[in-house]
Write a protein that holds these residues in place. Structure first.
Motif, mmCIF file in Angstrom:
data_model
loop_
_atom_site.group_PDB
_atom_site.id
_atom_site.type_symbol
_atom_site.label_atom_id
_atom_site.label_comp_id
_atom_site.label_asym_id
_atom_site.label_seq_id
_atom_site.Cartn_x
_atom_site.Cartn_y
_atom_site.Cartn_z
ATOM 1 N N ARG A 180 0.901 -1.215 0.036
ATOM 2 C CA ARG A 180 0.029 -0.023 0.120
ATOM 3 C C ARG A 180 0.837 1.397 0.146
ATOM 4 O O ARG A 180 0.518 2.179 -0.766
ATOM 5 C CB ARG A 180 -0.857 0.043 1.217
ATOM 6 N N ARG A 186 2.504 1.668 -3.607
ATOM 7 C CA ARG A 186 1.464 2.207 -4.366
ATOM 8 C C ARG A 186 1.297 3.598 -4.246
ATOM 9 O O ARG A 186 1.261 4.390 -5.208
ATOM 10 C CB ARG A 186 0.285 1.350 -4.275
ATOM 11 N N GLN A 187 1.243 4.154 -3.098
ATOM 12 C CA GLN A 187 0.925 5.623 -2.756
ATOM 13 C C GLN A 187 2.100 6.356 -3.405
ATOM 14 O O GLN A 187 2.028 7.241 -4.047
ATOM 15 C CB GLN A 187 0.964 5.787 -1.424
ATOM 16 N N HIS A 189 2.013 6.422 -7.104
ATOM 17 C CA HIS A 189 1.076 7.349 -7.753
ATOM 18 C C HIS A 189 1.392 8.858 -7.690
ATOM 19 O O HIS A 189 0.810 9.760 -8.216
ATOM 20 C CB HIS A 189 -0.364 7.482 -7.106
#
Lengths: 216, 245
Positions: free
Chosen positions: B12, B15-16, B19
């Protein structure tokens, strides 16, 4: 406070009356000054309980820099569910088409539904929802309420706070609190009867005024 | 701690980061630009460049990961995701180690790029192995993460959080032995320098610079830095309260 399994209990009260505080206490993140809270037979916030409780915070608590799907999959993984469960939760809140969108780019109502998807993940035994329908249009609100009843029908206990009285009428049981004290705990029908009016809005006004005159 | 939850948390956080391509770009490019600056500054003093650049390879990841982590953790606190996470089966250590490992991986990429440029493009010369330099840089980055996780508890806003950088990082950089050798400092300054983890990280890098093979001092220093990471993580765990007012 005893919420029978498989029912929807509405928590109502003026702004600042302690609805959120009570909900935070139930999920075990509130410092409780006195008394103890046990939920489903376990102390609030204890490790075994955290697997069984879903919590929707009042302000959406999802990661704005992740997509709806990435958020849902993360919360699914925390509870030990697979990607299919995450997809189902996204579809249940009506965000299937927005699954690939970053939460930051969603509208306010969509964002709170993204947060709701993470709360209802895997059908928790107890679902604590702090104002789940704020900012949703009437059609969606209706759909969300149907879902809460579906979940309750499958055995979940749901505690939901709201300001909106037409929603209060959709609960099996109502709790009215004011300044942290419980002033009514009954079915909507009994609340209406006690206040002597069919209008729940009016019923709550009367109960609050009655309590001001003669504090319990 | 659960491997499943820890793994999901690492994914997670990465992924942040994915982005946010601008942040990734800056993580990789900024140390390279600063190394280039050093290279041109010490154009006619390659020995000085070797000494300073080697230390900087360890300092950049520490400072940058400290800043990134303290802001990331502050966001978890202020946006309500931390409170939400604490109502799930996630344990505090899953979250703290998640940050340590995720940003440690990011730091490994950053340190590899910076080291590759330093050695091949700018002609950095060390007696010991490049891999040891990268290893020390990653341990330093994780130290920055751990201190960032801890310090974020004392900041309520991002304005406050960034100001912990000069408090925590600058004294360590000044006293680490880069500007004045630690033995030559006034006794009380040396004593302070002796309790600051970055001093040991820098000494470890200097050991790589001067010795072809890893020395006992290097391993001891690295052990001390790793110990500081553990202490900072325990302190950070103590600041993560499930129940708040």
């Amino acid at each position: 406070m005893h919420d029978p399994a498989g029912s929807v209990t509405g928590l109502l009260g003026p702004s600042g009356s302690g609805k959120t505080t009570l909900m935070r206490a139930v999920v075990g993140v509130q410092v409780v000054k006195s008394g103890s809270i046990s939920v489903l037979g376990e102390p609030a916030g204890s490790a075994p309980l955290r697997r069984k409780v879903g919590y929707l915070t009042q302000a959406p608590s999802v990661y704005a820099d992740l997509t709806v799907r990435e958020n849902a999959r993360y919360f699914a993984a925390l509870y030990g569910y697979d990607a299919a469960t995450a997809e189902r939760a996204i579809a249940d809140v009506g965000l299937a088409k927005a699954a690939r969108q970053l939460v930051a780019t969603l509208s306010g109502g969509q964002r709170s539904r993204a947060s709701l998807a993470c709360a209802i993940m895997g059908e928790p035994e107890l679902l604590v929802l702090d104002e789940p329908t704020v900012g949703q249009d009437p059609v969606l609100r209706d759909e969300l309420w149907k879902q809460f009843h579906d979940l309750a029908g499958r055995g979940a206990t749901i505690l939901v706070s709201s300001h909106v009285m037409d929603e209060a009428g959709r609960c099996e049981r109502l709790l009215l609190i004011r300044e942290g004290a419980l002033i009514a705990d009954d079915t909507p029908a009994a609340v209406r009867e006690r206040a002597g009016t069919d209008d729940l809005d009016e019923a709550f006004l009367r109960l609050i005024k009655a309590q001001e005159v003669a504090p319990a | 701690m659960s491997p499943r939850i820890l793994g999901a948390t690492i994914v997670r956080i990465l992924r942040q980061l994915l982005h946010d391509p601008r942040t990734i770009g800056m993580l990789v490019v900024v140390p390279a630009l600063l190394l280039a600056l050093l290279y041109f500054m010490y154009d006619d003093q390659p020995m000085v460049f070797d000494r300073v650049a080697l230390v900087m390879l360890g300092v950049f990841p520490f400072v940058i990961m400290f800043l990134v982590t303290s802001i990331a953790m502050l966001r978890e606190r202020t946006t309500g995701t931390l409170e939400r996470l604490l109502t799930t089966p996630l344990g505090k250590l899953d979250l703290l180690f998640g940050y340590g490992i995720a940003f440690g991986l990011a730091a490994a990429v950053q340190a590899s790029v910076a080291a590759a440029l330093a050695y091949w493009l700018f002609g950095l010369d060390t007696a010991g192995s490049t891999w040891l330099v990268i290893l020390i840089a990653v341990v330093n980055a994780v130290l920055g993460v751990a201190l960032g996780l801890f310090c974020s508890a004392f900041a309520r806003t991002e304005f406050q959080a960034v100001q912990f950088m000069p408090v925590v990082a600058v004294p360590q950089i000044l006293l680490c032995g880069l500007f004045v050798a630690r033995e030559q400092m006034a006794g009380w300054l040396e004593a302070i320098s002796n309790v600051l983890p970055l001093s040991y990280a820098v000494e470890a890098l200097q050991q790589v610079g001067a010795n072809a093979n890893p020395t006992a001092t290097l391993w001891r220093d690295l052990g001390i830095v790793a110990g500081c990471v553990v202490v900072a993580l325990i302190l950070a765990a103590a600041t993560l309260r499930r129940r708040t007012a």
